[in-house]
Motif scaffolding. Structure first.
Motif: not given
Length: 643
Positions: A505-510, A525-527, A539-541, A567-568
């Motif tokens: 999963d790729i995520v981002a924090f502002l 994040f994905w959700n 675009d996490a698909s 994240s794994v």
């Protein structure tokens, strides 16, 4: 050039595509569609059908200076609810292909959501991502640039019909280039529902019945069913409800008899087959509204035993012209030049899996290879440390390190544990040389790498000059062009296609000046794939590639940094994942800077990179810092409230 048939066609390529273009009142999900066009392509990229319509958005049409659709032109056009069923019939069961596909997908999904109607598609493919995977020798990924590269003539830019036609031709070329290289297509499985469904789809664990391939029907549609006449080849048959016989068998028998299996009910549907016409299903409601004949299963089986012959559809195969290279003239006239076939590389011990027979299609010439060596390192599952060491040597040699096999890879360094890797045979098939580590070192001594151009410039020099920097090392920084207004940027993260069966999963924090999120909505994040005001979108698909898009100009002033991490999922660590390549670029352009992070072992989360304010402008820094705790621990450290 000589155009030769492909020897093999990848068995896992889809059988049907729907190339789509939409014109809209704006760029946000709250905007509306004013025009949509679809081209249906078969497995080999041949056009089998076309459909288009204007759409009345019931509001101001927006940027008329772009799409040219004035209120006067849209007067009398159907609203989306009136065309939704027809459009769904073209889309359902196919792979949506679009340029900047997340946008077209999102706009269409929003329209169906407003109607409380299921969105009929599961998978999509972005032609920008495909061009990036193919490493095309172009300066950006705009539609006009790809059209010029493949010598496809644009007639009316931002016209949905013409854009779909142009994109269909572009995709056909890219599809054949990818097939010739044995390259996996960048298919994604977007999902607007729960994260559990998204994860299951990524692992291919969703229960899914086998679909009947939507090959083009060789018979014209004779219209609606007349019980006095019976079924005629070319009729469009839809099914709904619980059938006494297996649905797959019924659909297969229909196709074998010369009928077309429709996945929704529209004005073109000849008959709906159901044992429960009063169920209130969407197909039953559509049939009642459109006056479509409805029969039960027993009647259908009886009629199927004597299907009448239909009227054949006339059609001709499409021959693929050669894509233009930098050395070719831009004129479309004249004779076709011939190119000698690429000689096979020296044999390398490898295991070659069986391949599916190729459809009767033609290949296009391999793309021009760049002057800088393109190197892929293959390793065994227990050679993570050795693989990382060799990849570092590749970077230090001035070559471009690749994570996945594409047709631009010219050198493959094979470690002992990877001697049976099937990618070796594929690389040799399009001219790449496969070497042991010792042979790689010897080749460097005999033929040093050429001096790097702008894309491989020294990092420190490039950073001070604000130019693209090629490979940015861990902890390296670079100034983004544009000063206080750098515009729209993307960070694309990719990893090996043969990764373990865990999600990444790729995520981002502002983050604000205190290194904390201002609220949970600053966690992307994905959700929760979009931050407020669409300033950061994910675009996490993808199975082995995900992209973060940032509107840096629009970020609130109290957002000082955007940190992007990986994240794994499950119990695995980044030692099993191997190297991750990050590619940073202005939107729709080729790489501004790349990095390969290859040091993680026991870590379960890994910081990839940070966009941050610096003085009056912006900079980017490659991170590479990993942690053994999971994503929840990382989110909590930035102030996200974890339930």
């Amino acid at each position: 050039m000589t155009v030769t048939p492909l020897a093999h066609w990848p068995a896992d390529y889809p059988s049907d595509y729907a190339v789509v273009d939409v014109e809209t009142t704006g760029l946000r999900s709250s905007d509306r569609i004013v025009s949509v066009a679809v081209e249906l392509l078969d497995r080999a990229g041949t056009v089998t059908d076309r459909w288009s319509t204007l759409v009345d958005p019931r509001r101001d049409p927006g940027p008329v200076h772009i799409h040219g659709l004035t209120p006067e032109r849209l007067a009398g056009a159907p609203t989306f609810d009136r065309i939704a069923d027809d459009l769904a019939e073209y889309l359902d069961g196919r792979v949506l292909v679009a340029h900047n596909a997340p946008f077209d997908w999102g706009m269409l999904a929003s329209e169906y959501r407003r109607l409380d109607t299921p969105w009929p598609m599961r998978r999509r493919l972005c032609t920008m991502a495909l061009a990036r995977h193919l490493e095309l020798p172009i300066g950006d990924y705009k539609l006009a640039t790809l059209a010029a590269h493949y010598r496809v003539r644009q007639l009316r830019a931002h016209d949905a019909v013409d854009d779909a036609r142009v994109l269909g031709e572009i995709f056909r070329y890219g599809l054949h280039e990818a097939a010739g290289a044995g390259l996996p297509l960048p298919l994604t499985v977007p999902d607007s529902g729960s994260g559990l469904r998204r994860a299951a789809a990524a692992r291919k664990r969703l229960p899914e019945r086998a679909a009947v391939a939507k090959a083009p029907c060789p018979w014209t549609n004779p219209g609606r069913l007349d019980l006095a006449v019976g079924l005629v080849q070319g009729m469009r048959v839809a099914f709904t409800g619980d059938a006494g016989n297996a649905r797959e068998q019924m659909e297969r028998q229909a196709t074998e008899a010369g009928l077309y299996v429709a996945t929704s009910v529209s004005g073109k549907t000849s008959v709906l087959v159901t044992n429960d016409p009063g169920s209130g299903s969407g197909k039953n409601r559509a049939a009642a509204r459109l006056g479509t004949p409805v029969i039960d299963e027993a009647t259908y089986v009886r009629l199927l035993a004597r299907v009448l012959p239909g009227t054949a559809v006339d059609g001709a195969a499409v021959r693929l012209p050669a894509p233009r290279t930098e050395s070719e003239p831009t004129s479309r006239g004249g004779a076709v030049a011939e190119v000698a076939p690429v000689a096979e590389a020296a044999p390398f011990q490898a295991v070659v899996p069986p391949s599916a027979p190729a459809p009767a299609v033609e290949s296009v010439r391999p793309p021009i290879r760049p002057t800088v060596r393109q190197v892929l390192v293959l390793q065994g599952r227990d050679e993570h440390g050795e693989g990382g060491r060799v990849r570092q040597l590749v970077l230090e040699s001035g070559a471009r390190l690749r994570i996945n096999l594409t047709s631009t890879v010219d050198t493959v360094v094979v470690l002992p544990g990877a001697a049976a890797d099937p990618r070796i045979a594929r690389a040799q098939a399009f001219g790449a040389v496969c070497l042991t580590e010792a042979q790689w070192h010897a080749s460097l001594a005999e033929s040093p790498a050429p001096a790097l151009d702008r894309t491989g410039a020294d990092t420190a020099t490039a950073a001070s000059e604000g130019a693209g920097a090629g490979n940015l090392p861990r902890g390296g920084t670079i100034r983004l062009p544009g000063g206080a207004n750098p515009g729209r940027w993307t960070l694309n993260a990719s990893w090996a296609w043969d990764r373990p069966d865990e999600d990444i999963d790729i995520v981002a924090f502002l983050l604000d000046e205190h290194e904390r999120v201002r609220g949970d909505s600053d966690f992307v994040f994905w959700n929760q794939p979009v931050a407020p005001l669409d300033v950061v979108a994910l675009d996490a698909s993808g199975p082995a590639e995900q992209t973060v898009t940032l509107e840096l100009d629009a970020l609130p002033r109290d957002v000082r940094r955007v940190v992007i991490a990986a994240s794994v999922d499950g119990t695995s660590t980044f030692a099993a994942v191997g190297p991750i390549e990050i590619d940073v670029a202005p939107f729709q352009t080729t790489s501004f800077v790349r990095s390969v992070l290859d040091a993680a072992t026991v870590e379960r989360v890994l910081l990839l990179g940070t966009f941050y304010r610096h003085g009056a402008g912006w900079k980017f820094r490659t991170e590479g810092q990993g942690y053994e705790f999971d994503l929840a621990g990382l989110a909590g450290s930035f102030g996200v409230e974890i339930a």
